[in-house]
Write an enzyme that holds these catalytic residues in place. Structure first.
Site, mmCIF file in Angstrom:
data_model
loop_
_atom_site.group_PDB
_atom_site.id
_atom_site.type_symbol
_atom_site.label_atom_id
_atom_site.label_comp_id
_atom_site.label_asym_id
_atom_site.label_seq_id
_atom_site.Cartn_x
_atom_site.Cartn_y
_atom_site.Cartn_z
ATOM 1 N N GLU A 72 -2.694 -7.658 5.053
ATOM 2 C CA GLU A 72 -2.154 -6.288 5.188
ATOM 3 C C GLU A 72 -3.221 -5.382 5.810
ATOM 4 O O GLU A 72 -2.958 -4.646 6.767
ATOM 5 C CB GLU A 72 -1.726 -5.769 3.816
ATOM 6 C CG GLU A 72 -1.264 -4.320 3.795
ATOM 7 C CD GLU A 72 -1.910 -3.528 2.678
ATOM 8 O OE1 GLU A 72 -2.645 -2.568 2.987
ATOM 9 O OE2 GLU A 72 -1.684 -3.862 1.482
ATOM 10 N N HIS A 73 -4.434 -5.444 5.264
ATOM 11 C CA HIS A 73 -5.521 -4.612 5.805
ATOM 12 C C HIS A 73 -5.792 -4.930 7.278
ATOM 13 O O HIS A 73 -5.943 -4.036 8.101
ATOM 14 C CB HIS A 73 -6.825 -4.862 5.019
ATOM 15 C CG HIS A 73 -6.943 -4.045 3.784
ATOM 16 N ND1 HIS A 73 -8.013 -3.237 3.526
ATOM 17 C CD2 HIS A 73 -6.107 -3.918 2.718
ATOM 18 C CE1 HIS A 73 -7.850 -2.646 2.353
ATOM 19 N NE2 HIS A 73 -6.703 -3.048 1.846
HETATM 20 ZN ZN LIG Z 1 -5.840 -2.501 0.018
#
Ligand SMILES: [Zn+2]
Length: 913
Positions: A170-171
Site C-alpha cells: 500500500e505504501h
Molecule cells: Zn501505513
C-alpha cells in the site's frame, strides 16, 4: 489537517454503518474509543481501538497511511468479489477507447440503486471487461471530486513468513509509476489542485482514495489508475519506505488499541490469518526477510502481480460531470489494469442463490479468503470455560470486554448473516441506555461509565460480537458481577416471549414492536443522515461493493435492517454463552501480576480459563434482575416525513436559491409575553425543525448566583432525564438547556413529526423536576473543580475570557462565579425554575419543516406546560456591549465605559428588548 478530518469522517461513517447500534449516537457511547480529536463527538481516548495518527511532519511520510488493523479488525469485512450482475440483466456494449483498444464492458440494467430519500445525485453501476466493478456518482452541485479503489486483498494474505507485506505494498504504490515515475507526482498534483489522498490496509482489503477540485478529476484519475496498472516499486524507495513503516509501528506501539487487537490475534488459531501481525515493521520486513534469504522487492512484485487484479477491485468515482463523462474517464483509465491470468474465470452466479456449502460452487473463486474459509477455525471452539485475558494497559483505563467469535463457515452463511443482520437488533438492545437497560442498572450500581455492544471484528469467515464496558474502579473490583448482569440481560433476550404470536415455542423472540421500531430507525437514519464529504463517501461505497454483490444495494446494503429474521436472531443469540465467551479484563491493577508478554507490542498479560466464573454466569437468570427490562414502545418515533414546502427548488436559479436561503425569519407574534419568529425552510428540505426558546429574567435576578444556579440546574435536570433523552436521541430528537445573555434558553431539534410531543414531555419534566441532593452535590463539586483549575487553562482561553469581561455587561469574573458556587445549595436550586417562571418574557425562533400555525402551536405547547407572568420591557435583563474608550489604560472595574445595545443572541434578526 483536512486529510485526517476526512479520514475521521470516514471512520465515523464506517462506525455508523457497521456497528448497527444506535446507542452509539449518544456522545459518550462509541466515540470515546476513537481518538479523533477533530470530531466534535469525540471526548477521550480509551478502549480498544487504535487511534489515527496525524501525518508526520516529514514530507515523504506526510501521506501517512490510515494504518492497518483498526479498521479491519473493527468494523467491516469484505466478503465477496465477483461479477455483480446479480438479480439483473446486463447489456453487453462495445466501444472503442481513445487508445484504440476494444473495451467491452457490462452496464447493469439493475433494479434502481436504492439511495437516500433526499439524495439527488445520479448513480450508475457497471463492470469493466477486466472484471473491475464500478459505481459512478454524478453530483452536479459538488465542487470537489473524489475516487476510491478497494483491492480485495489485505494483511490476511501476507505470506506467513513476511508479516506486513500487504501494508508495505500500500505504501509503495504511492511512490512512482511507470507513466509518472516521480515519487511525489501524485501528491503534488493533488495538493496543487486542492486535494489529498490516503489509504488503509485492512484484513481483507486495501483501500486507496483521494479528492481534488472538481475540474481536475480526469488527470487525477489517470495518475491514480497507474498505482494499480504499473507501479515502479523502485529499489531505492523500497529501502527508504521501510523507515515509514517502522515509524508507524513506533507510533502504534504505545497505543492500547493496537496492543489489545494484537493480543486478540495472538490468541487466535495460529493457522488462521487472524493470527497475523497487521502492520509489519522493519524487523519483519527487512531483517527477518534477509535472514530467510528473501528479496523484499521481489516479494512485493509477486504480491502485487498475484492480488492486484482488476476482478478483485471495486472503484467509485464522484464528480460534477455527467454519468456519461465519468463513464468515459473510467473506461479510458481503468480498463488497462490487468486481470491476473491465473485467476479462474468468475461465474456470474449470485452468491445469494448459492445453495451449496462449497465455496467452489458460489462463483467467488477469486476471493483470497477461500484459501482458508471453512477449513481453518478462527478461534478454538473446544473451550469448556470462558477464556480470560488479564491485561495491563498503557493508559489509566479499566474495562471488561466479553466477546463471542462466531465461525461463519461458508459464503452462503455469510450472505445470509449480511442480509438479516441479527447483530443489529442485539447490539441496539444490549447497548441501550433507556429505562431498564443494562447500562442504567450498572450505572446505578456505580460500576460503569458506559456500555457498548457491537460487531467488533467482521471478516469473511468470522463475526465477533463484543460487549465492551468501561469500568469505574469499583466496577473493576466487581467485574464478575458486571459480567453477570450482561448474562442476565442476554437471558432476558433469550426468554423474551411478549412478541410471540402463539403459544408454540417457535413464536418466542424479540418483541415485534422493537424490531419494527429498529427497522424504522435504520431507515430514518439512512434516509436523512448527513451527507458525508466526497472522499469518505466513495471510500464507503467501494467497501460496500466488496460486501454486497447486488448493485441495487451498493449504497444501502450495510445500513438497512429490512429483513429481520427471528430464527437468525435466536441462532445468533444462542452463541452468546458463558462457556464460549472470551473475556478481556483491562486494568492497571494487573501490573506486576502478569506472566506473559504479547508479540510485537510487549503487552503484559495473563491467560486463564475462567472455570468458576463460567459456573456462576451459567446460573444467572433474568428473573433475579428485576431492574432489567426490554425498552417500552416509543411514542417519539417519526412516521411522517412529508415536506411542508412544495417548491421544487431544483428548478430555481442559483440566485433564487441563495435568496431563499438568506431570507430572514418573519415575526409572527409580538405581545407582552412572546415574540415569535418563524421561517419555513425551503433550502435544506429535511423533515426537521429547530426551535430556540429563550426566557428573559428580571435584570436584578441576573447576577453571578443566577449564572451558577442555571448551570447546575441544566446539569442536574439533564442528568435526571438521561434515559428519556437517550430514547429521544434514538428517535432523532435532542434538547439543550443553557444560560444566555438575558435568562435561560431551551433548544429543541429533530424530526418535526413528533416535535410537539417531545416539547410537551420536556416541559412537563421541567415542571415536575425535583432536584436531588446527591446529584446536586456531584455537579457542584465538578463545577468547583473546574473553576479552581481555570488558572491552568491555555492562555488563549484566558485572553478570550477577559476580552468578554471588558466588552460585555453582566459578565462575571471567575472569582465572583467561584464565590457564588461555594454558597449555592439545594434550596436555591429548588427555587431556580419558579424564579424564572414568576415573571418572564419569551422569545422563540422556529425554523424548519413547519408552517406558521405549526410554529405558533409549538410555542403554545411550551407556554401551557411552563406558564409565566409577563415581565415589562424595562425590567428585563439585557446584556450590553461596552464601547471601549480609546485610552491607553483600561481597568476591569471601569465604570466610565458607555454601553450600547446590540443583539447578542447569535440570531441576527432578533432585536434587543
Ligand atoms: Zn501505513
Amino acid at each position: 489537517g483536512r486529510m485526517i478530518s476526512n479520514l475521521a469522517l470516514l471512520i465515523i461513517v464506517a462506525v455508523f454503518y457497521r456497528v448497527y447500534s444506535f446507542s452509539m449516537l449518544s456522545s459518550r457511547k462509541w466515540f470515546p474509543l476513537l481518538n479523533l480529536t477533530q470530531h466534535r463527538a469525540v471526548s477521550k481516548s480509551a478502549g480498544r481501538l487504535p487511534s489515527l495518527g496525524r501525518p508526520s511532519a516529514v514530507a515523504r511520510y506526510a501521506r501517512s497511511c490510515a494504518h492497518v488493523g483498526y479498521k479491519g479488525m473493527l468494523m467491516k469485512s469484505v466478503l465477496l468479489s465477483q461479477l455483480c450482475n446479480v438479480g439483473s440483466s446486463s447489456v453487453r456494449l462495445m466501444s472503442t477507447s481513445p487508445l484504440g483498444a476494444s473495451l467491452e464492458y457490462l452496464v447493469h440494467t439493475q433494479p434502481t440503486i436504492v439511495k437516500k430519500a433526499l439524495d439527488n445525485r445520479d448513480y450508475k453501476a457497471l463492470t469493466l471487461a477486466n472484471g473491475m466493478r464500478v459505481l459512478l456518482v454524478s453530483d452536479p452541485a459538488s465542487i470537489r471530486s473524489a475516487a476510491a479503489l478497494d483491492v480485495h486483498v489485505g494483511y490476511f494474505s501476507d505470506p506467513k513468513n513476511l508479516p506486513g507485506l500487504a501494508h508495505f505494498c500500500e505504501h509503495m504504490s504511492f511512490l512512482g509509476t511507470k507513466k509518472y515515475p516521480g515519487e511525489e507526482e501524485f501528491s503534488s498534483f493533488l495538493s496543487t489542485n486542492g486535494g489529498s489522498s490516503n489509504a488503509y490496509t485492512d484484513a481483507e482489503d486495501t483501500v486507496y482514495y483521494f479528492d481534488v477540485n472538481a475540474q481536475h478529476l480526469e488527470p487525477a484519475l489517470e495518475r491514480f489508475s497507474q498505482f494499480f496498472e504499473a507501479p515502479l516499486f523502485t529499489e531505492s524507495a523500497t529501502a527508504r519506505e521501510l523507515n515509514a513503516i517502522e515509524s508507524e509501528h513506533a507510533k502504534n506501539i504505545n497505543n492500547d488499541g493496537f496492543r489489545l487487537h494484537q493480543l486478540d490475534r495472538d490468541t487466535a488459531n495460529s493457522d488462521h490469518p487472524l493470527n497475523r501481525f497487521a502492520t509489519g515493521n522493519k524487523h519483519t520486513l527487512e531483517t527477518q526477510s534477509k535472514e530467510q534469504g528473501m528479496d523484499l522487492r521481489q516479494e512485493l512484485v509477486m504480491f502485487h502481480t498475484q492480488y492486484y487484479t482488476a476482478n478483485l477491485m471495486t472503484l467509485s468515482v464522484l464528480g460534477n460531470q455527467s454519468l456519461l463523462e465519468l463513464e468515459a474517464y473510467v473506461k479510458t483509465h481503468f480498463s488497462g489494469i490487468p486481470r491476473a491470468a491465473d485467476t479462474p474465470s468468475v461465474s456470474i452466479q449470485s452468491t445469494r442463490a448459492a445453495s451449496s456449502e462449497d465455496p467452489q460452487s458460489t462463483g467467488i473463486l477469486a476471493n483470497p479468503a477461500l484459501q482458508w474459509w471453512g477449513k481453518v477455525e478462527p478461534f478454538s471452539s473446544t473451550q469448556t470455560a470462558a477464556h480470560g485475558l488479564e491485561v495491563v494497559p498503557i493508559a489509566e483505563s479499566r474495562s471488561l470486554t466479553l466477546s463471542w467469535p462466531i465461525w461463519v463457515r461458508s459464503p452462503a452463511e455469510r450472505v445470509e448473516l449480511r442480509r438479516t443482520k441479527p447483530d443489529f437488533i442485539l447490539s441496539h438492545l444490549i447497548g441501550h441506555e433507556g429505562k431498564g437497560s443494562l447500562r442504567s442498572y450498572l450505572v446505578q450500581k456505580g460500576w460503569v461509565n458506559y456500555v457498548q455492544a457491537y460487531t467488533g471484528t467482521e471478516i469473511s469467515d468470522c463475526q465477533v460480537f463484543d460487549v465492551h464496558i468501561d469500568l469505574t474502579e469499583e466496577g473493576h473490583k466487581h467485574r464478575v458481577d458486571v459480567a453477570s448482569a450482561v448474562f442476565a440481560y442476554l437471558d432476558l433476550l433469550k426468554q423474551s416471549t411478549i412478541g410471540g404470536t402463539g403459544a408454540d415455542k417457535d413464536a418466542f423472540g424479540i418483541p415485534a414492536y422493537l424490531i419494527e421500531e429498529f427497522a424504522t430507525l435504520s431507515k430514518v437514519r439512512f434516509d436523512f443522515g448527513e451527507k458525508g464529504d466526497p472522499a469518505s463517501y466513495v471510500s464507503t461505497l467501494v467497501a460496500n461493493m466488496q460486501v454486497f454483490a447486488d448493485p441495487s444495494v451498493y449504497i444501502s446494503g450495510p445500513n438497512l435492517f429490512d429483513a429481520p429474521d427471528q430464527a437468525q436472531i435466536r441462532h445468533f443469540l444462542a452463541h452468546l454463552t458463558p462457556t464460549a465467551a472470551r473475556v478481556m479484563m483491562v486494568a492497571p491493577d494487573f501490573k506486576n501480576h502478569t506472566l506473559l508478554t504479547g508479540r510485537y507490542y510487549g503487552t503484559e498479560y495473563n491467560q486463564k480459563a475462567l472455570v468458576e466464573e463460567t459456573q456462576t454466569w451459567a446460573n444467572v437468570r433474568a428473573v433475579d434482575f428485576p431492574e432489567l427490562t426490554l425498552p417500552a414502545p416509543s411514542d417519539l418515533l417519526p412516521k411522517n416525513f412529508d415536506l411542508v414546502s412544495k417548491t421544487d427548488t431544483s428548478l430555481l436559479s442559483d440566485e433564487e436559491k441563495a435568496k431563499l436561503l438568506m431570507a430572514p425569519p418573519k415575526q409572527i407574534r409580538n405581545d407582552e409575553k412572546w415574540q415569535i419568529w418563524h421561517k419555513l425552510d425551503e433550502s435544506f428540505r429535511q423533515p426537521k425543525v429547530h426551535v430556540v426558546i429563550s426566557l428573559a429574567v428580571p435584570a436584578d435576578t441576573y447576577n453571578a448566583d443566577f449564572v451558577v444556579q442555571s448551570r447546575l440546574f441544566s446539569n442536574c435536570f439533564t442528568d435526571s432525564i438521561n434515559e428519556f433523552l437517550y430514547e429521544a436521541r434514538l428517535a432523532g430528537l435532542s434538547m439543550e438547556l443553557d444560560i444566555n445573555s438575558h435568562g435561560v434558553q431551551l433548544i429543541l431539534s429533530g424530526y418535526n413529526d413528533k416535535m410537539s410531543v417531545f416539547a410537551e414531555k420536556i416541559g412537563a419534566a421541567l415542571r415536575n423536576y425535583q432536584p436531588e441532593a446527591a446529584t446536586f452535590e456531584r455537579y457542584k463539586e465538578q463545577l468547583l473543580r473546574e473553576l479552581n483549575n481555570w488558572a491552568t487553562q491555555q492562555p488563549y482561553s484566558h485572553a478570550s475570557y477577559y476580552a468578554s469581561v471588558v466588552s460585555l455587561t453582566m459578565q462575571h469574573t471567575v472569582e465572583e462565579i467561584l464565590t457564588a458556587t461555594a454558597r449555592t445549595d439545594l434550596s436555591t436550586q429548588k427555587a431556580f425554575l419558579p424564579t424564572v417562571l414568576a415573571r418572564s418574557y419569551g422569545k422563540a425562533l422556529v425554523i424548519g419543516n413547519i408552517d406558521t400555525p405549526g410554529a405558533e402551536k409549538l410555542v403554545q405547547v411550551v407556554q401551557e406546560t411552563l406558564p409565566f407572568a409577563p415581565l415589562p420591557r424595562v425590567e428585563r435583563a439585557q446584556r450590553k456591549v461596552n464601547v471601549l474608550p480609546l485610552t491607553s489604560a483600561l481597568s476591569l472595574a471601569s465604570s466610565t465605559t458607555q454601553t450600547t445595545t446590540v443583539g447578542l443572541d447569535g440570531a441576527g434578526h432578533l432585536e434587543g428588548y
